[in-house]
Design a protein around this motif. Structure first.
Motif, PDB file in Angstrom:
ATOM      1  N   ALA A 166       5.268  39.690 -13.727  1.00  6.34           N
ATOM      2  CA  ALA A 166       4.067  39.846 -12.905  1.00  6.34           C
ATOM      3  C   ALA A 166       3.760  41.311 -12.614  1.00  6.34           C
ATOM      4  N   MET A 167       4.764  42.189 -12.732  1.00  3.35           N
ATOM      5  CA  MET A 167       4.567  43.604 -12.443  1.00  3.35           C
ATOM      6  C   MET A 167       4.102  44.403 -13.647  1.00  3.35           C
ATOM      7  N   VAL A 168       4.245  43.839 -14.844  1.00  5.65           N
ATOM      8  CA  VAL A 168       3.872  44.591 -16.047  1.00  5.65           C
ATOM      9  C   VAL A 168       3.051  43.714 -16.999  1.00  5.65           C
ATOM     10  N   PRO A 169       1.966  43.104 -16.529  1.00  9.83           N
ATOM     11  CA  PRO A 169       1.181  42.230 -17.412  1.00  9.83           C
ATOM     12  C   PRO A 169       0.518  43.023 -18.533  1.00  9.83           C
ATOM     13  N   ALA A 170       0.489  42.422 -19.730  1.00  9.06           N
ATOM     14  CA  ALA A 170      -0.181  43.067 -20.859  1.00  9.06           C
ATOM     15  C   ALA A 170      -1.691  43.064 -20.665  1.00  9.06           C
ATOM     16  N   ALA A 171      -2.190  42.040 -19.965  1.00  7.57           N
ATOM     17  CA  ALA A 171      -3.621  41.935 -19.679  1.00  7.57           C
ATOM     18  C   ALA A 171      -3.794  41.258 -18.331  1.00  7.57           C
ATOM     19  N   MET A 172      -4.948  41.483 -17.704  1.00  6.50           N
ATOM     20  CA  MET A 172      -5.206  40.872 -16.403  1.00  6.50           C
ATOM     21  C   MET A 172      -5.623  39.414 -16.606  1.00  6.50           C
ATOM     22  N   PRO A 173      -4.836  38.459 -16.090  1.00  7.11           N
ATOM     23  CA  PRO A 173      -5.242  37.055 -16.219  1.00  7.11           C
ATOM     24  C   PRO A 173      -6.482  36.767 -15.389  1.00  7.11           C
ATOM     25  N   LYS A 174      -7.314  35.886 -15.913  1.00  5.46           N
ATOM     26  CA  LYS A 174      -8.510  35.495 -15.158  1.00  5.46           C
ATOM     27  C   LYS A 174      -8.169  34.478 -14.077  1.00  5.46           C
ATOM     28  N   SER A 175      -7.086  33.731 -14.283  1.00  9.58           N
ATOM     29  CA  SER A 175      -6.677  32.725 -13.295  1.00  9.58           C
ATOM     30  C   SER A 175      -5.165  32.622 -13.298  1.00  9.58           C
ATOM     31  N   LEU A 176      -4.595  32.350 -12.132  1.00  7.60           N
ATOM     32  CA  LEU A 176      -3.148  32.159 -12.054  1.00  7.60           C
ATOM     33  C   LEU A 176      -2.801  31.308 -10.851  1.00  7.60           C
ATOM     34  N   LEU A 177      -1.621  30.718 -10.926  1.00  3.83           N
ATOM     35  CA  LEU A 177      -1.104  29.884  -9.836  1.00  3.83           C
ATOM     36  C   LEU A 177       0.245  30.435  -9.414  1.00  3.83           C
ATOM     37  N   VAL A 178       0.412  30.630  -8.124  1.00  2.53           N
ATOM     38  CA  VAL A 178       1.663  31.141  -7.572  1.00  2.53           C
ATOM     39  C   VAL A 178       2.406  29.998  -6.889  1.00  2.53           C
ATOM     40  N   ILE A 179       3.654  29.778  -7.291  1.00  3.98           N
ATOM     41  CA  ILE A 179       4.489  28.762  -6.659  1.00  3.98           C
ATOM     42  C   ILE A 179       5.327  29.449  -5.585  1.00  3.98           C
ATOM     43  N   GLY A 180       5.062  29.128  -4.331  1.00  6.98           N
ATOM     44  CA  GLY A 180       5.787  29.740  -3.227  1.00  6.98           C
ATOM     45  C   GLY A 180       4.938  30.739  -2.480  1.00  6.98           C
ATOM     46  N   SER A 181       4.954  30.666  -1.148  1.00  2.00           N
ATOM     47  CA  SER A 181       4.107  31.546  -0.333  1.00  2.00           C
ATOM     48  C   SER A 181       4.912  32.404   0.623  1.00  2.00           C
ATOM     49  N   GLY A 182       6.146  32.752   0.216  1.00  2.00           N
ATOM     50  CA  GLY A 182       6.886  33.743   0.976  1.00  2.00           C
ATOM     51  C   GLY A 182       6.305  35.115   0.704  1.00  2.00           C
ATOM     52  N   ALA A 183       7.012  36.168   1.134  1.00  2.00           N
ATOM     53  CA  ALA A 183       6.487  37.524   0.992  1.00  2.00           C
ATOM     54  C   ALA A 183       6.192  37.882  -0.463  1.00  2.00           C
ATOM     55  N   ILE A 184       7.104  37.540  -1.386  1.00  9.67           N
ATOM     56  CA  ILE A 184       6.908  37.910  -2.789  1.00  9.67           C
ATOM     57  C   ILE A 184       5.705  37.183  -3.374  1.00  9.67           C
ATOM     58  N   GLY A 185       5.626  35.876  -3.144  1.00 11.59           N
ATOM     59  CA  GLY A 185       4.516  35.101  -3.683  1.00 11.59           C
ATOM     60  C   GLY A 185       3.168  35.550  -3.143  1.00 11.59           C
ATOM     61  N   ILE A 186       3.105  35.784  -1.841  1.00 10.81           N
ATOM     62  CA  ILE A 186       1.829  36.179  -1.226  1.00 10.81           C
ATOM     63  C   ILE A 186       1.421  37.587  -1.651  1.00 10.81           C
ATOM     64  N   GLU A 187       2.384  38.491  -1.821  1.00 12.80           N
ATOM     65  CA  GLU A 187       2.031  39.833  -2.271  1.00 12.80           C
ATOM     66  C   GLU A 187       1.432  39.797  -3.676  1.00 12.80           C
ATOM     67  N   PHE A 188       2.016  39.029  -4.578  1.00 12.83           N
ATOM     68  CA  PHE A 188       1.448  38.931  -5.921  1.00 12.83           C
ATOM     69  C   PHE A 188       0.102  38.208  -5.896  1.00 12.83           C
ATOM     70  N   ALA A 189      -0.018  37.183  -5.064  1.00 13.95           N
ATOM     71  CA  ALA A 189      -1.306  36.492  -4.931  1.00 13.95           C
ATOM     72  C   ALA A 189      -2.375  37.467  -4.469  1.00 13.95           C
ATOM     73  N   SER A 190      -2.038  38.316  -3.489  1.00 18.87           N
ATOM     74  CA  SER A 190      -2.987  39.281  -2.951  1.00 18.87           C
ATOM     75  C   SER A 190      -3.354  40.327  -3.992  1.00 18.87           C
ATOM     76  N   PHE A 191      -2.362  40.824  -4.731  1.00 17.86           N
ATOM     77  CA  PHE A 191      -2.626  41.832  -5.759  1.00 17.86           C
ATOM     78  C   PHE A 191      -3.604  41.302  -6.803  1.00 17.86           C
ATOM     79  N   TYR A 192      -3.297  40.137  -7.354  1.00 21.57           N
ATOM     80  CA  TYR A 192      -4.141  39.617  -8.432  1.00 21.57           C
ATOM     81  C   TYR A 192      -5.517  39.196  -7.926  1.00 21.57           C
TER      82      TYR A 192
END
Length: 466
Positions: A166-192
């Motif tokens: 998730a930190m080094v994607p080759a391309a920006m996904p148009k859609s994604l699903l995050v499993i888990g809403s702890g700090a790590i999950g929510i930070e990646f959800a917010s970034f994308y």
């Protein structure tokens, strides 16, 4: 002959390298064993590079809201590889800094995988071959943790990601699903989400950010939905079917209803597993529960001379907790008289999403469950001049006091820059301040920190600006 030291630290993350430096300051001869990157997961693949990514996403958000500030920009866009490149550069710079600090403090760094090999002994291997044998009367295990893998949802690096992918994607996904809403999950959800992706978050508990105070969780939930995220609570991912085009995720919600969600990428952020394997714990008195080493408040394990700190041990799994544990452990080993055991209720937690979230101490529910009669104060950022001037009036500060003693039991915040402000309440808890000292503290104007003061005043019926 084995190389003899006063202390051996196995693992060079934020717990291990800080412990090694503190021990060297106290005159110990120290060896630190690290198999990969100095600074550990936090510095190289966690805390630091994710903050660089999140900073970029904040800038992207601002570029698309310039009109509110009187500016205009045509076709704002980003170069994803430059965004990622800056993040990796930041991590590399700080990893090099840790190497310099260890050298400056005369800590011997041994490259390889360290494991207990009998009393007072660590064997180091590199590429499957013996590299060194070290001895010391004290050995600190700081081997950290890794992402938990859900059966049937094993990361493949292409469609199903862990934090690394998730930190080094080759391309920006148009859609994604995050499993888990702890700090790590929510930070990646917010970034994308801030970078323009359509984001869905699935949480098995009845609310997101379940370790936070319920009011803060609810506030954040509304903010994320307003930003365009889809949040599913009381929901379980039952299956993930991958293909070259992405994944079809089967989600079961409360009541047993299932439905499918098609996305390009799935990020699994469902917790961590302690790195307890392959470090020689077999045949020792070290006790492991749920993949984490059991310790006391000073890092002692059930094996004399063997200690454990950081993510290898119990929660909260935070870099600053690991560093503090390392200092406490080393100072106890050195026999310093002022050493106090780790108090997890004085350790702040921070989530660097938009809006930010920070907390310390007990939630209101936890305080009541412990038998406290409480006084609760709240102050919304819409009543704070600096927040309005910044264009970020979305936020809330909540303080929980013991009604009888005035002890600050907990503080909970959501809004801009709260990860920087929480330290004020941390100092208050550490110093055992009461509402009297906090109410008589002068806060500068205009600052967002004034909302901290107002929340305290509100708990005692003295709030001014609402």
């Amino acid at each position: 002959m084995p190389d003899a030291y006063d202390l051996i630290v196995v693992g060079g993350g934020p717990g291990g390298y800080v412990a090694a430096i503190r021990a060297a300051q106290l005159g110990m001869r120290v060896a630190l064993v690290e198999r990969e990157h100095l600074g550990g997961i936090c510095l190289n693949w966690g805390c630091i590079p994710t903050k660089a990514l999140l900073r970029a996403s904040e800038i992207n958000h601002l570029l698309h809201t310039l009109d509110a500030y009187g500016f205009a920009a045509d076709n704002p866009r980003f170069d994803l590889q430059k965004v990622i490149g800056r993040s990796r550069q930041v991590a590399a710079q700080l990893s090099g800094g840790v190497k310099h600090l260890l050298k400056k403090n005369r800590v011997t760094v041994v490259d390889g995988h360290g494991a207990l090999a009998g009393p007072n002994t660590v064997r180091v291997t590199k590429d499957g071959k013996d590299a060194a044998t070290l001895t010391a009367p004290h050995i600190i295990l700081a081997t950290g943790a890794r992402a938990r893998v859900l059966p049937g949802i094993e990361p493949d690096g292409k469609v199903i990601w862990t934090y690394r992918e998730a930190m080094v994607p080759a391309a920006m996904p148009k859609s994604l699903l995050v499993i888990g809403s702890g700090a790590i999950g929510i930070e990646f959800a917010s970034f994308y989400a801030n970078m323009g992706a359509k984001v869905t978050v699935v949480e098995v508990m009845d609310r997101i950010l379940p370790v936070e105070d319920a009011e803060i969780s609810a506030f954040a939930h509304k903010a994320f939905v307003k930003q365009g995220m889809t949040i599913l609570t009381n929901a379980t991912v039952k299956a993930v079917a991958t293909s070259g085009a992405g994944a079809v995720v089967t989600v079961e919600e409360k009541g047993g209803r299932t439905h499918e969600i098609a996305v390009e990428v799935v990020i699994s952020a469902v917790g961590i597993v302690g790195n307890v394997e392959g470090i020689g714990l077999e045949g020792t008195g070290v006790r492991v529960e749920k993949t984490h080493v059991v310790t006391d408040g000073f890092g002692c394990t059930g094996e004399p001379g063997v200690y454990a700190i950081g993510d290898l041990t119990g929660p909260p799994w935070l870099a600053h907790k690991a560093s503090h544990e390392g200092v406490v452990c080393v100072e106890a080993i050195a026999g310093l008289s002022h050493v106090s055991p780790l108090d997890v209720t004085t350790i702040p937690g921070c989530t660097y999403c938009r809006p930010q979230i920070a907390s310390v101490g007990l939630t209101e529910a936890a305080a009541k469950a412990k038998g406290h009669e409480v006084r609760v104060g709240r102050f919304p950022f819409i009543g704070n001049g600096k927040a309005i001037a910044m264009g970020e009036p979305e936020g809330l500060i909540k303080t929980v006091f013991d009604a009888k003693t005035g002890e600050l039991l907990g503080a909970h915040m959501v809004g801009p820059e709260v990860t920087e402000m929480i330290q004020g309440y941390v100092v208050a808890r550490t110093a055992e301040l009461t509402e009297a000292e906090l109410m008589h503290t002068v806060f500068p104007h205009p600052t967002i920190s004034e909302a901290m003061h107002e929340s305290v005043l509100d708990a005692y019926g003295r709030v001014i600006h609402i």
